[in-house]
Design a protein around this motif. Structure first.
Motif, PDB file in Angstrom:
ATOM      1  N   LEU A 360       0.834  -1.193   0.000  1.00 19.48           N
ATOM      2  CA  LEU A 360       0.000   0.000   0.000  1.00 19.48           C
ATOM      3  C   LEU A 360       0.871   1.247   0.000  1.00 19.48           C
ATOM      4  CD1 LEU A 360      -2.739  -0.946   2.615  1.00 19.48           C
ATOM      5  CD2 LEU A 360      -3.030  -0.794   0.149  1.00 19.48           C
ATOM      6  N   LEU A 361       0.428   2.229  -0.728  1.00 19.23           N
ATOM      7  CA  LEU A 361       1.070   3.535  -0.728  1.00 19.23           C
ATOM      8  C   LEU A 361       0.033   4.559  -0.309  1.00 19.23           C
ATOM      9  CD1 LEU A 361       3.330   5.601  -1.599  1.00 19.23           C
ATOM     10  CD2 LEU A 361       2.197   5.628  -3.829  1.00 19.23           C
ATOM     11  N   TRP A 362       0.350   5.332   0.708  1.00 20.14           N
ATOM     12  CA  TRP A 362      -0.509   6.452   1.085  1.00 20.14           C
ATOM     13  C   TRP A 362       0.038   7.704   0.416  1.00 20.14           C
ATOM     14  CZ3 TRP A 362      -5.016   5.700   3.488  1.00 20.14           C
ATOM     15  CH2 TRP A 362      -5.192   4.534   4.237  1.00 20.14           C
ATOM     16  N   ALA A 363      -0.817   8.351  -0.381  1.00 21.02           N
ATOM     17  CA  ALA A 363      -0.393   9.542  -1.117  1.00 21.02           C
ATOM     18  C   ALA A 363      -1.474  10.605  -1.013  1.00 21.02           C
ATOM     19  CB  ALA A 363      -0.139   9.208  -2.592  1.00 21.02           C
ATOM     20  N   ALA A 364      -1.065  11.859  -1.104  1.00 19.67           N
ATOM     21  CA  ALA A 364      -2.040  12.946  -1.137  1.00 19.67           C
ATOM     22  C   ALA A 364      -3.015  12.696  -2.275  1.00 19.67           C
ATOM     23  CB  ALA A 364      -1.325  14.278  -1.312  1.00 19.67           C
ATOM     24  N   SER A 365      -4.267  12.996  -2.029  1.00 21.29           N
ATOM     25  CA  SER A 365      -5.309  12.674  -3.007  1.00 21.29           C
ATOM     26  C   SER A 365      -5.022  13.274  -4.374  1.00 21.29           C
ATOM     27  CB  SER A 365      -6.669  13.152  -2.485  1.00 21.29           C
ATOM     28  OG  SER A 365      -6.976  12.502  -1.264  1.00 21.29           O
ATOM     29  N   VAL A 366      -4.413  14.454  -4.417  1.00 20.93           N
ATOM     30  CA  VAL A 366      -4.153  15.107  -5.707  1.00 20.93           C
ATOM     31  C   VAL A 366      -2.998  14.446  -6.453  1.00 20.93           C
ATOM     32  CG1 VAL A 366      -5.072  17.322  -4.948  1.00 20.93           C
ATOM     33  CG2 VAL A 366      -2.659  16.806  -4.587  1.00 20.93           C
ATOM     34  N   LYS A 367      -2.205  13.600  -5.756  1.00 17.16           N
ATOM     35  CA  LYS A 367      -1.047  12.970  -6.390  1.00 17.16           C
ATOM     36  C   LYS A 367      -1.231  11.482  -6.631  1.00 17.16           C
ATOM     37  CE  LYS A 367       2.151  16.270  -4.277  1.00 17.16           C
ATOM     38  NZ  LYS A 367       3.301  16.437  -3.366  1.00 17.16           N
ATOM     39  N   ALA A 368      -2.242  10.888  -6.025  1.00 19.58           N
ATOM     40  CA  ALA A 368      -2.397   9.438  -6.098  1.00 19.58           C
ATOM     41  C   ALA A 368      -2.700   8.960  -7.520  1.00 19.58           C
ATOM     42  CB  ALA A 368      -3.502   8.985  -5.151  1.00 19.58           C
ATOM     43  N   GLU A 369      -3.435   9.761  -8.274  1.00 17.33           N
ATOM     44  CA  GLU A 369      -3.861   9.293  -9.600  1.00 17.33           C
ATOM     45  C   GLU A 369      -2.682   9.069 -10.534  1.00 17.33           C
ATOM     46  OE1 GLU A 369      -6.658   8.050 -12.478  1.00 17.33           O
ATOM     47  OE2 GLU A 369      -6.651   8.212 -10.297  1.00 17.33           O
ATOM     48  N   SER A 370      -1.670   9.934 -10.462  1.00 21.45           N
ATOM     49  CA  SER A 370      -0.524   9.763 -11.358  1.00 21.45           C
ATOM     50  C   SER A 370       0.222   8.471 -11.046  1.00 21.45           C
ATOM     51  CB  SER A 370       0.421  10.961 -11.251  1.00 21.45           C
ATOM     52  OG  SER A 370       0.942  11.068  -9.942  1.00 21.45           O
ATOM     53  N   VAL A 371       0.256   8.084  -9.766  1.00 21.20           N
ATOM     54  CA  VAL A 371       0.910   6.834  -9.400  1.00 21.20           C
ATOM     55  C   VAL A 371       0.107   5.650  -9.939  1.00 21.20           C
ATOM     56  CG1 VAL A 371       1.788   5.443  -7.495  1.00 21.20           C
ATOM     57  CG2 VAL A 371       1.840   7.931  -7.330  1.00 21.20           C
ATOM     58  N   ARG A 372      -1.208   5.730  -9.856  1.00 24.21           N
ATOM     59  CA  ARG A 372      -2.046   4.638 -10.392  1.00 24.21           C
ATOM     60  C   ARG A 372      -1.819   4.467 -11.886  1.00 24.21           C
ATOM     61  NH1 ARG A 372      -6.213   7.231  -7.303  1.00 24.21           N
ATOM     62  NH2 ARG A 372      -6.459   6.194  -5.295  1.00 24.21           N
ATOM     63  N   ARG A 373      -1.717   5.571 -12.590  1.00 26.33           N
ATOM     64  CA  ARG A 373      -1.522   5.470 -14.042  1.00 26.33           C
ATOM     65  C   ARG A 373      -0.144   4.886 -14.360  1.00 26.33           C
ATOM     66  NH1 ARG A 373      -6.123   6.313 -13.515  1.00 26.33           N
ATOM     67  NH2 ARG A 373      -5.982   4.106 -13.991  1.00 26.33           N
ATOM     68  N   ALA A 374       0.848   5.203 -13.543  1.00 27.45           N
ATOM     69  CA  ALA A 374       2.166   4.599 -13.745  1.00 27.45           C
ATOM     70  C   ALA A 374       2.110   3.099 -13.481  1.00 27.45           C
ATOM     71  CB  ALA A 374       3.196   5.263 -12.837  1.00 27.45           C
ATOM     72  N   LEU A 375       1.373   2.690 -12.459  1.00 27.83           N
ATOM     73  CA  LEU A 375       1.200   1.263 -12.188  1.00 27.83           C
ATOM     74  C   LEU A 375       0.490   0.581 -13.345  1.00 27.83           C
ATOM     75  CD1 LEU A 375       0.072   1.326  -8.453  1.00 27.83           C
ATOM     76  CD2 LEU A 375       2.176   0.338  -9.328  1.00 27.83           C
ATOM     77  N   GLU A 376      -0.494   1.257 -13.885  1.00 22.15           N
ATOM     78  CA  GLU A 376      -1.287   0.686 -14.972  1.00 22.15           C
ATOM     79  C   GLU A 376      -0.421   0.370 -16.187  1.00 22.15           C
ATOM     80  OE1 GLU A 376      -5.681   1.767 -16.531  1.00 22.15           O
ATOM     81  OE2 GLU A 376      -4.203   3.362 -16.745  1.00 22.15           O
ATOM     82  N   GLY A 377       0.615   1.169 -16.396  1.00 21.48           N
ATOM     83  CA  GLY A 377       1.461   0.971 -17.564  1.00 21.48           C
ATOM     84  C   GLY A 377       2.665   0.091 -17.305  1.00 21.48           C
TER      85      GLY A 377
END
Length: 603
Positions: A360-377
């Motif tokens: 699990l990674l806890w990230a600020a809500s405004v920054k979490a989406e970019s990490v998800r997209r990196a995981l997706e790729g």
């Protein structure tokens, strides 16, 4: 066997030269040598089957990072139900955390009293295939200019070293303080030195580099007119008198004045501010608790936040070993002092689920989406069945989870806390001042019992360790207890000598681990002599080779914890394996290293 080891070490040294400066190649190279080439030759022949058997178990060796407890109660049950149901098998699920797991981890973090809980209103969980994959995704989102640097403690995790290089960046290390935490003054100095170096290298070629970036932004449709090289020259002029942060602000301001559309553009979650700048230190890997077993204090965290904020360096806080010989409420977080912090919250180690690969990674809500997209790729997604089974296991409540966490750390007879004392005794000797008096008698008893068990096991394989003068005498008894009394006395003397001196002729405890299950020791005595008997030892990986190849004991050498040129004087020992394995490994080291030093060329 000694000749073959020397040949292998010569081959290793010759090959290592070619990869030492190429981190993405160096660490896999070390792994191949450690786990595929320098494999144990310490085997006996089972008298019943005639098959070779390892004297040291292949699993649960001293290099392990696995927890020793059983998996979190109820998890296996709920996972079996999820797999049996199979309703999720036919559909894709994105890189999001399931709502059920999101709720469960929030309740557990809050219920257990983690200081992290005070920030749950502004952070959200990102789920990944272990913390390494999440760290990899963070590197992909934070290392955005070629040459960007991620800082590591000097005592770190080797599996975290290659990722910044794979996305065009690099790693630099920060020295440790005597107490096993990172030296904050050294961190301040390293950031300044790295930024100065990177900026000096960037300045002479800044126009060409910025023009390349501008063309890339135009190719993505973010500039309405194609950039000219003259544009890059104009917006990068006169930056020599500025530092790297001021230069970045000036460069971006000039670019936006020329192309106003850049103000709000976010191409692929990378704003122009992330790419229109000189390279610099962008992240610091804050391991808490550290590999050395030290927990960062509030004052340390406050100073750390001040230094990172001054240089605008994001923090990646790795809490993979939280709750192991430490109470959740004592596990402070840098988020308390520095908002630009990402928190890797481990599941594998505290809950004994390493093979599940959930992090699990806890990230600020405004920054979490970019990490998800990196995981997706990159690494893909975590099976929803894994997530839901974990959520339901965590749903047993904070009290049950706290009891589970405390059981292995302190309450069982052979808890992590006892095994720490046991390991210290086997390094420094049972008289070590680090061992509480109330534990000393039990430590002695356990070592003597386990050495006796090992010698009996060897006898069952047809091997008897004999004193001088007895080597050629046949052993004609089927019962260990009926061996010649002189042999039995010799065995007891071996155990007592091991108890008395431990491995102090070769190792010394460097840091007192107040939490976690690692003991970091230095090998100055061996490295100072330059050899163990007939085998030359110039680096800790050479020592690893002796222990692994000849004795079957695996440790983690400095080369697999940090970068080349960082000293290479330490090895990491894990005390998470069962007591029997710990004593067997350490006693085997004592006997094997002693034997080596008695050979020609010994000390």
């Amino acid at each position: 066997m000694l000749d073959e080891l020397r040949r292998l070490l010569a081959e290793f040294d010759a090959q290592y030269v070619s990869v030492a400066g190429d981190e993405p190649s160096r660490f896999p190279f070390l792994c191949r040598w450690a786990y595929q080439i320098l494999t144990s030759q310490n085997r006996e022949i089972d008298g019943r089957t005639g098959s070779p058997v390892d004297c040291i178990p292949g699993e649960r060796n001293l290099d392990t990072g696995d927890a020793s407890s059983a998996p979190l109660p109820h998890f296996v049950h709920h996972l079996s139900l999820e797999v049996s149901n199979g309703s999720d098998f036919q559909r894709y699920f994105g890189p999001e955390c399931t709502e059920e797991l999101d709720t469960a981890v929030r309740e557990v973090v809050g219920g257990l009293g983690f200081p992290l809980a005070r920030h749950l209103d502004r952070i959200e969980p990102v789920v990944g295939v272990g913390t390494i994959s999440l760290y990899d995704a963070l590197c992909r989102t934070r290392v955005t200019v070629p040459g960007d640097v991620v800082l590591h403690p000097e005592v770190s995790y080797g599996f975290f070293l290659p990722q910044p290089y794979r996305v065009g960046g690099g790693v630099a290390t920060v020295p440790m303080a005597p107490d096993g935490t990172v030296d904050i003054d050294a961190l301040d100095r390293v950031v300044a030195e790295q930024n100065t170096r990177l900026y000096a290298e960037w300045l002479p070629q800044r126009s060409a580099l910025v023009w390349r970036t501008l063309r890339d932004l135009y190719g993505r449709g973010l500039l309405d007119t194609p950039p000219r090289f003259e544009d890059a020259e104009e917006i990068t002029s006169g930056l020599e008198e500025l530092d790297t942060l001021a230069a970045a602000r000036t460069l971006l301001t000039r670019a936006i004045s020329r192309w106003p559309v850049l103000r709000d553009a976010q191409p692929l979650h990378r704003r122009p501010a992330q790419v229109l700048r000189p390279p610099r230190v962008v992240c610091y890997l804050h391991i808490n608790p550290g590999v050395t077993g030290r927990m960062a204090t509030p004052s340390h965290l406050a100073r750390l936040g001040e230094v990172l904020g001054r240089y605008r360096v994001a923090a990646i806080e790795d809490m993979s070993y939280h709750s192991i010989r430490s109470a959740p409420e004592d596990c402070g977080t840098l988020l308390e002092y520095y908002a630009d912090t990402y928190v890797l919250f481990g599941i594998s180690k505290p809950f004994a689920l390493a093979n599940l690969r959930i992090g699990l990674l806890w990230a600020a809500s405004v920054k979490a989406e970019s990490v998800r997209r990196a995981l997706e790729g990159t690494v893909g997604f975590v099976y929803t069945g894994f997530q839901n089974a974990l959520a339901r296991a965590l749903g047993t409540g904070a009290d049950a989870i706290r009891t589970y966490l405390a059981e292995e750390s302190w309450r069982t007879e052979n808890s992590y806390e006892f095994r720490r004392h046991l390991m210290v005794a086997m390094v420094e000797g049972a008289g070590s001042e680090r061992i509480p008096d109330v534990q000393r008698a039990r430590v002695r008893s356990v070592v003597l019992d386990e050495v006796d068990r090992l010698l009996r096991w060897k006898f069952d394989q047809g091997v008897v360790i004999c004193p001088p003068g007895f080597e050629d005498r046949p052993v004609d008894t089927p019962c260990y207890d009926k061996l010649d009394p002189a042999i039995l006395d010799f065995h007891r003397d071996l155990a007592v000598r091991f108890l008395t001196e431990g491995l102090s002729r070769w190792f010394a405890v460097e840091y007192e681990p107040e939490c976690g299950f690692f003991l970091v020791v230095h090998c100055d005595a061996v490295l100072g002599r330059g050899r163990i008997g007939p085998v030359g030892i110039r680096r800790t990986f050479h020592l690893f080779a002796v222990l692994s190849y000849l004795l079957g004991v695996r440790v983690v050498p400095d080369e697999m914890m940090t970068l080349p040129g960082s000293g290479h004087r330490r090895v990491r020992l894990s005390f998470s394996p069962p007591v029997q394995n710990l004593v067997r490994c350490m006693f085997t080291c004592h006997q094997g290293l002693t034997w080596l030093e008695e050979q020609s060329g010994g000390c």
